[in-house]
Design a protein around this motif. Sequence first.
Motif: not given
Length: 234
Positions: A13-18, A169-172, A180-181, A192-194
């Motif tokens: 399950h995601p812990s953050a979403v972008v 984004a995930v670094r921030r 992350a999702l 880019a995301a993958s």
Amino acid sequence: MKPSLPAPPADWHPSAVVFDCDGVLMDTETAWAGVQERVAADYGVEYNQAAHKQLMGLSAADVAQWITDRAGEVAEEQGREKPSLSEVYDHLIEVESEVVSSVLEPLPGALETVRAFAERMPVAVASNSTAQVLDRKVHALGLDEVITTWVSSDDVPHGKPAPDIYEEAVRRLGVDPDHALAIEDSPAGTTAASKAGLYVLGVPNGHDEPLACHFVADSLADPRVREFMTGWGL
């Protein structure tokens, strides 16, 4: 459209979403295509369906490079001075600011979905827009009070389809990429995301370009988005 990448483990399950912005949160893709066509025409460059597909989801810098290369060929054929990349880029940003500012309306389900995720975890927006334009979009939707951060193409060395924007984004957000999702609508964005290691929900919003995604829904208004959230225990 079906997911093209394997699903994550069953207990993931995601812990953050972008979220991407254009084409996911607001319908600026059509306006942006119009901007590209108008600027290309200003330099005598043809902008057709093939060009639209090639440039979908790319940053303003990459689009400006594409137009500059072709404008140079046209200028050479006509015996005119070739435009510089900086000239074309500045013109592109000027026209974008003029056109996109008039269409800053959220897509169905966009604000509700962002807020639903933001109540449970940190949320970011990652966009190939310039910093100035992305700031305008985020504030126009009222997302500045909801999301943790937003990352533009000005904040990283390379825009999508390079992974830089999602890595930043995930670094921030302070999470590992595989926790992350990303929610994306374009081939460049899902790539880019993958590449950055995020799991990707593709929301094509009516287009049929192939997306590198682990989940798929028609849009953020699709009931499947809520089904996914329920399955993730959210």
